[in-house]
Design a protein around this motif. Structure first.
Motif, mmCIF file in Angstrom:
data_model
loop_
_atom_site.group_PDB
_atom_site.id
_atom_site.type_symbol
_atom_site.label_atom_id
_atom_site.label_comp_id
_atom_site.label_asym_id
_atom_site.label_seq_id
_atom_site.Cartn_x
_atom_site.Cartn_y
_atom_site.Cartn_z
ATOM 1 N N ASP A 181 0.868 -1.290 -0.037
ATOM 2 C CA ASP A 181 -0.042 0.074 -0.013
ATOM 3 C C ASP A 181 1.069 1.282 0.093
ATOM 4 O OD1 ASP A 181 -2.561 1.333 0.021
ATOM 5 O OD2 ASP A 181 -2.149 1.483 2.392
ATOM 6 N N ASP A 182 1.911 1.395 0.824
ATOM 7 C CA ASP A 182 2.921 2.379 1.080
ATOM 8 C C ASP A 182 3.486 2.640 -0.455
ATOM 9 O OD1 ASP A 182 1.953 2.924 3.367
ATOM 10 O OD2 ASP A 182 3.630 2.146 4.493
ATOM 11 N N TRP A 183 4.080 1.315 -0.947
ATOM 12 C CA TRP A 183 4.761 1.356 -2.120
ATOM 13 C C TRP A 183 4.092 2.048 -3.480
ATOM 14 C CZ3 TRP A 183 5.366 -0.064 -7.220
ATOM 15 C CH2 TRP A 183 6.795 0.148 -7.652
ATOM 16 N N ILE A 184 2.720 1.943 -3.442
ATOM 17 C CA ILE A 184 1.913 2.186 -4.483
ATOM 18 C C ILE A 184 1.549 3.746 -4.387
ATOM 19 C CG2 ILE A 184 -0.484 1.850 -5.567
ATOM 20 C CD1 ILE A 184 -0.343 -1.011 -5.188
ATOM 21 N N ASP A 185 1.478 4.142 -2.926
ATOM 22 C CA ASP A 185 1.468 5.407 -2.813
ATOM 23 C C ASP A 185 2.411 6.338 -3.115
ATOM 24 O OD1 ASP A 185 -1.320 5.166 -1.749
ATOM 25 O OD2 ASP A 185 -0.820 5.200 0.464
ATOM 26 N N ALA A 186 3.522 5.661 -2.975
ATOM 27 C CA ALA A 186 4.948 6.415 -3.277
ATOM 28 C C ALA A 186 5.352 6.480 -4.747
ATOM 29 C CB ALA A 186 6.154 5.967 -2.609
ATOM 30 N N HIS A 187 4.472 5.676 -5.731
ATOM 31 C CA HIS A 187 4.673 5.560 -6.974
ATOM 32 C C HIS A 187 3.517 5.758 -7.989
ATOM 33 C CE1 HIS A 187 8.052 3.028 -4.878
ATOM 34 N NE2 HIS A 187 8.726 3.575 -6.080
ATOM 35 N N ALA A 188 3.364 6.759 -8.364
ATOM 36 C CA ALA A 188 2.233 7.425 -8.693
ATOM 37 C C ALA A 188 1.758 6.516 -10.179
ATOM 38 C CB ALA A 188 2.184 8.812 -9.090
ATOM 39 N N GLU A 189 2.956 6.058 -10.888
ATOM 40 C CA GLU A 189 2.654 5.376 -11.999
ATOM 41 C C GLU A 189 2.120 3.811 -11.920
ATOM 42 O OE1 GLU A 189 7.013 4.422 -10.696
ATOM 43 O OE2 GLU A 189 5.522 5.955 -10.528
ATOM 44 N N TYR A 190 1.994 3.669 -10.799
ATOM 45 C CA TYR A 190 1.083 2.174 -10.336
ATOM 46 C C TYR A 190 -0.251 2.749 -9.758
ATOM 47 C CZ TYR A 190 5.376 0.015 -11.579
ATOM 48 O OH TYR A 190 6.796 -0.649 -11.964
ATOM 49 N N GLN A 191 -0.737 3.780 -9.740
ATOM 50 C CA GLN A 191 -2.146 4.029 -9.012
ATOM 51 C C GLN A 191 -3.117 3.364 -9.725
ATOM 52 O OE1 GLN A 191 -2.924 5.844 -6.230
ATOM 53 N NE2 GLN A 191 -0.576 5.650 -5.712
ATOM 54 N N ASP A 192 -2.939 3.248 -11.235
ATOM 55 C CA ASP A 192 -3.895 2.717 -12.061
ATOM 56 C C ASP A 192 -4.379 1.484 -11.582
ATOM 57 O OD1 ASP A 192 -1.568 2.621 -13.267
ATOM 58 O OD2 ASP A 192 -2.485 1.323 -14.870
ATOM 59 N N LEU A 193 -3.349 0.691 -11.176
ATOM 60 C CA LEU A 193 -3.607 -0.893 -10.777
ATOM 61 C C LEU A 193 -4.812 -0.938 -9.873
ATOM 62 C CD1 LEU A 193 -0.014 -2.256 -10.791
ATOM 63 C CD2 LEU A 193 -1.747 -2.635 -12.398
ATOM 64 N N LEU A 194 -5.137 0.099 -9.024
ATOM 65 C CA LEU A 194 -6.015 0.104 -7.822
ATOM 66 C C LEU A 194 -7.534 0.249 -8.489
ATOM 67 C CD1 LEU A 194 -4.355 2.678 -5.437
ATOM 68 C CD2 LEU A 194 -4.088 -0.073 -5.530
ATOM 69 N N THR A 195 -7.630 0.558 -9.682
ATOM 70 C CA THR A 195 -8.737 0.914 -10.248
ATOM 71 C C THR A 195 -9.262 0.450 -11.315
ATOM 72 O OG1 THR A 195 -8.218 2.798 -11.188
ATOM 73 C CG2 THR A 195 -9.178 3.066 -8.954
ATOM 74 N N ARG A 196 -8.282 -0.317 -12.060
ATOM 75 C CA ARG A 196 -8.588 -0.743 -13.427
ATOM 76 C C ARG A 196 -9.561 -1.937 -13.362
ATOM 77 N NH1 ARG A 196 -3.841 -4.291 -15.600
ATOM 78 N NH2 ARG A 196 -3.635 -5.786 -13.982
ATOM 79 N N GLY A 197 -10.262 -2.216 -14.441
ATOM 80 C CA GLY A 197 -11.570 -3.167 -14.550
ATOM 81 C C GLY A 197 -12.540 -3.022 -13.712
ATOM 82 N N ARG A 198 -12.875 -1.684 -13.299
ATOM 83 C CA ARG A 198 -13.834 -1.564 -12.259
ATOM 84 C C ARG A 198 -14.754 -0.562 -13.257
ATOM 85 N NH1 ARG A 198 -11.487 -0.830 -6.279
ATOM 86 N NH2 ARG A 198 -10.792 -3.053 -6.323
#
Length: 105
Positions: free
Chosen positions: A88-105
């Motif tokens: 969770d912290d790693w994704i917060d620190a790496h904006a280029e991975y934020q899309d993985l949280l919401t894709r396919g929804r």
């Protein structure tokens, strides 16, 4: 914030072990960490990560997490749920991975 890699990456290998629902990180041919996940029909939930205490602080968890998320991006369209605090912290620190949280929804 998660530690950025400081180790010589040529000494590091990451493997996906789908039968165990796990990614592992190896340093000089020694397994020094893991990242567990659960896949449902609707999401990939990263549940637990750990690195050998003697090897912490070199960015191995960051290398492991980046590899796992890149692999998930390449092989599935499912969203990622970072139930593990480190992921969770790693994704917060790496904006280029934020899309993985919401894709396919």
């Amino acid at each position: 914030m998660p530690a950025e890699p400081t180790i010589d990456r040529s000494r590091v290998e990451v493997q996906h072990e789908p039968a165990l629902s796990r990614y592992t990180v190896w340093l000089d041919d020694r397994n020094v960490g893991l990242l567990d996940y659960v896949t449902t029909g609707r999401e990939i939930r990263f549940t637990h990560s750990e690195v050998d205490p003697a090897e912490r602080g070199q960015g191995l968890a960051s290398i492991l997490t980046e590899f796992a998320l890149d692999d998930v991006r390449a092989r599935t369209d499912l969203p990622v749920v970072p139930a593990c605090p480190y992921v969770d912290d790693w994704i917060d620190a790496h904006a280029e991975y934020q899309d993985l949280l919401t894709r396919g929804r």
